[in-house]
Design a protein around this motif. Structure first.
Motif, PDB file in Angstrom:
ATOM      1  N   UNK A  24      -1.859   8.092   6.621  1.00 12.22           N
ATOM      2  CA  UNK A  24      -0.559   7.912   7.272  1.00 12.22           C
ATOM      3  C   UNK A  24       0.313   9.147   7.187  1.00 12.22           C
ATOM      4  N   UNK A  25       0.272   9.804   6.013  1.00 14.62           N
ATOM      5  CA  UNK A  25       1.143  10.964   5.807  1.00 14.62           C
ATOM      6  C   UNK A  25       0.736  12.187   6.620  1.00 14.62           C
ATOM      7  N   UNK A  55       4.604   4.054   2.083  1.00 15.96           N
ATOM      8  CA  UNK A  55       3.691   3.034   2.592  1.00 15.96           C
ATOM      9  C   UNK A  55       4.156   1.615   2.252  1.00 15.96           C
ATOM     10  N   UNK A  56       4.741   1.435   1.039  1.00 17.49           N
ATOM     11  CA  UNK A  56       5.175   0.089   0.620  1.00 17.49           C
ATOM     12  C   UNK A  56       6.318  -0.437   1.495  1.00 17.49           C
ATOM     13  N   UNK A  57       7.041   0.473   2.127  1.00 17.69           N
ATOM     14  CA  UNK A  57       8.191   0.105   2.953  1.00 17.69           C
ATOM     15  C   UNK A  57       7.847   0.165   4.448  1.00 17.69           C
ATOM     16  N   UNK A  58       7.042   1.123   4.836  1.00 18.11           N
ATOM     17  CA  UNK A  58       6.823   1.416   6.268  1.00 18.11           C
ATOM     18  C   UNK A  58       5.574   0.766   6.857  1.00 18.11           C
ATOM     19  N   UNK A  59       4.733   0.164   6.011  1.00 17.74           N
ATOM     20  CA  UNK A  59       3.497  -0.435   6.525  1.00 17.74           C
ATOM     21  C   UNK A  59       3.819  -1.477   7.603  1.00 17.74           C
ATOM     22  N   UNK A  60       3.001  -1.524   8.628  1.00 15.65           N
ATOM     23  CA  UNK A  60       3.163  -2.557   9.664  1.00 15.65           C
ATOM     24  C   UNK A  60       4.216  -2.248  10.708  1.00 15.65           C
ATOM     25  N   UNK A  61       4.882  -1.067  10.577  1.00 20.08           N
ATOM     26  CA  UNK A  61       5.921  -0.706  11.556  1.00 20.08           C
ATOM     27  C   UNK A  61       5.456   0.454  12.424  1.00 20.08           C
ATOM     28  N   UNK A  62       5.248   0.181  13.729  1.00 19.76           N
ATOM     29  CA  UNK A  62       4.775   1.248  14.614  1.00 19.76           C
ATOM     30  C   UNK A  62       5.846   2.309  14.840  1.00 19.76           C
ATOM     31  N   UNK A  63       5.399   3.575  14.898  1.00 19.91           N
ATOM     32  CA  UNK A  63       6.311   4.702  15.151  1.00 19.91           C
ATOM     33  C   UNK A  63       5.757   5.555  16.292  1.00 19.91           C
ATOM     34  N   UNK A  64       6.627   5.876  17.250  1.00 22.10           N
ATOM     35  CA  UNK A  64       6.225   6.803  18.305  1.00 22.10           C
ATOM     36  C   UNK A  64       6.275   8.226  17.777  1.00 22.10           C
ATOM     37  N   UNK A  65       5.231   9.008  18.065  1.00 20.41           N
ATOM     38  CA  UNK A  65       5.254  10.421  17.657  1.00 20.41           C
ATOM     39  C   UNK A  65       4.669  11.288  18.765  1.00 20.41           C
ATOM     40  N   UNK A 107      -0.948   1.394   7.909  1.00 18.28           N
ATOM     41  CA  UNK A 107      -1.345   0.198   7.151  1.00 18.28           C
ATOM     42  C   UNK A 107      -1.861   0.606   5.773  1.00 18.28           C
ATOM     43  N   UNK A 108      -1.945  -0.376   4.874  1.00 17.65           N
ATOM     44  CA  UNK A 108      -2.600  -0.148   3.586  1.00 17.65           C
ATOM     45  C   UNK A 108      -4.075   0.130   3.806  1.00 17.65           C
ATOM     46  N   UNK A 109      -4.690   0.781   2.817  1.00 15.07           N
ATOM     47  CA  UNK A 109      -6.131   1.049   2.905  1.00 15.07           C
ATOM     48  C   UNK A 109      -6.918  -0.203   2.498  1.00 15.07           C
ATOM     49  N   UNK A 110      -7.950  -0.574   3.263  1.00 15.54           N
ATOM     50  CA  UNK A 110      -8.712  -1.781   2.899  1.00 15.54           C
ATOM     51  C   UNK A 110      -9.357  -1.704   1.519  1.00 15.54           C
ATOM     52  N   UNK A 142      -3.188  -9.519   1.277  1.00 14.50           N
ATOM     53  CA  UNK A 142      -2.510 -10.426   2.214  1.00 14.50           C
ATOM     54  C   UNK A 142      -1.596  -9.650   3.160  1.00 14.50           C
ATOM     55  N   UNK A 143      -0.896  -8.654   2.617  1.00 16.64           N
ATOM     56  CA  UNK A 143      -0.007  -7.837   3.457  1.00 16.64           C
ATOM     57  C   UNK A 143      -0.817  -7.131   4.544  1.00 16.64           C
ATOM     58  N   UNK A 144      -1.960  -6.568   4.163  1.00 18.18           N
ATOM     59  CA  UNK A 144      -2.801  -5.860   5.141  1.00 18.18           C
ATOM     60  C   UNK A 144      -3.316  -6.823   6.212  1.00 18.18           C
ATOM     61  N   UNK A 145      -3.755  -8.009   5.781  1.00 13.39           N
ATOM     62  CA  UNK A 145      -4.265  -8.979   6.760  1.00 13.39           C
ATOM     63  C   UNK A 145      -3.146  -9.441   7.696  1.00 13.39           C
ATOM     64  N   UNK A 146      -1.937  -9.615   7.150  1.00 16.03           N
ATOM     65  CA  UNK A 146      -0.795 -10.011   7.980  1.00 16.03           C
ATOM     66  C   UNK A 146      -0.432  -8.889   8.965  1.00 16.03           C
ATOM     67  N   UNK A 147      -0.420  -7.645   8.468  1.00 17.19           N
ATOM     68  CA  UNK A 147      -0.099  -6.502   9.348  1.00 17.19           C
ATOM     69  C   UNK A 147      -1.115  -6.402  10.485  1.00 17.19           C
ATOM     70  N   UNK A 148      -2.360  -6.671  10.191  1.00 17.54           N
ATOM     71  CA  UNK A 148      -3.423  -6.588  11.205  1.00 17.54           C
ATOM     72  C   UNK A 148      -3.131  -7.491  12.397  1.00 17.54           C
ATOM     73  N   UNK A 149      -2.526  -8.655  12.081  1.00 14.55           N
ATOM     74  CA  UNK A 149      -2.230  -9.625  13.142  1.00 14.55           C
ATOM     75  C   UNK A 149      -1.192  -9.106  14.133  1.00 14.55           C
ATOM     76  N   UNK A 150      -0.464  -8.050  13.753  1.00 15.33           N
ATOM     77  CA  UNK A 150       0.558  -7.471  14.638  1.00 15.33           C
ATOM     78  C   UNK A 150      -0.063  -6.591  15.722  1.00 15.33           C
ATOM     79  N   UNK A 151      -1.305  -6.171  15.511  1.00 15.64           N
ATOM     80  CA  UNK A 151      -1.911  -5.154  16.385  1.00 15.64           C
ATOM     81  C   UNK A 151      -1.950  -5.572  17.867  1.00 15.64           C
TER      82      UNK A 151
END
Ligand code: URA
Length: 198
Positions: free
Chosen positions: A129-130, A138-148, A164-167, A178-187
């Protein structure tokens, strides 16, 4: 020239240019990437592990199995996305890639992205990500899309990064899992929004 041929050329150039020779010498082979060169989504991990090094394919070990499972929950298979890493050789004893190793591979990663032209780049783990979001927490920004805008030698590529977090980390940490699986659902929804904007 087709996209696959262009991706093959990037792999050939990494070998030709002797990128990270010390890493290359102790690795079994280059792990350039896998999947559909026309994919809407590119997943980017950190570096190959033992299984990836042996098979020459990214994410085929335990974290790869978990990644495939999460893909299936959003009705995707590996062959419908493109999967790669920042660093394309396995670091010894799976140590973290060094800053200079990540830097050496970055131009080749950007070339891969330029060929594929994905709508969405999903980075797996904070190292990945960095590379795109230097201020990532990562603990704050995971799951939030950013345009670059990715700077190229000539021009730039506009894209969206979803950190996202690393699997592998999530596999051994129940709450991160659980956070990673939840974030995945946003895709799917994120992808849909990008498509309608474009
Ligand atoms: N972890 C990664 O970051 N990449 C792989 O290819 C496998 C495990």
């Amino acid at each position: 020239v087709g996209k696959q041929a262009l991706l093959d050329q990037i792999a050939a150039d990494i070998i030709q240019d002797n990128v990270c020779q010390d890493l290359a010498k102790q690795a079994t082979q280059l792990v350039i990437g896998d999947g559909d060169p026309d994919a809407d989504i590119v997943f980017i991990g950190e570096a190959p592990g033992k299984q990836e090094d042996e098979q020459g394919l990214p994410f085929v070990g335990a974290s790869g199995k978990f990644l495939s499972e999460m893909l299936s929950t959003i009705h995707l298979t590996r062959s419908q996305v493109y999967i790669t890493n920042i660093v394309k050789y396995r670091p010894p004893q799976n140590r973290d890639p060094l800053p200079e190793e990540k830097k050496a591979f970055l131009p080749f990663l950007i070339r891969q992205i330029d060929v594929i032209q994905p709508k969405l780049i999903v980075t797996l783990g904070r190292h990945s990500g960095m590379q795109f979001l230097p201020d990532l927490i990562i603990s704050k920004d995971h799951g939030q899309p950013k345009r670059i805008a990715l700077r190229m030698e000539q021009g730039s590529i506009k894209t969206v990064i979803l950190p996202l977090y690393h699997p592998a980390a999530a596999l051994y940490n129940g709450s991160q899992r659980q956070v990673l699986m939840d974030d995945f659902q946003l895709i799917p929804e994120i992808l849909k929004k990008i498509t309608t904007i474009k």
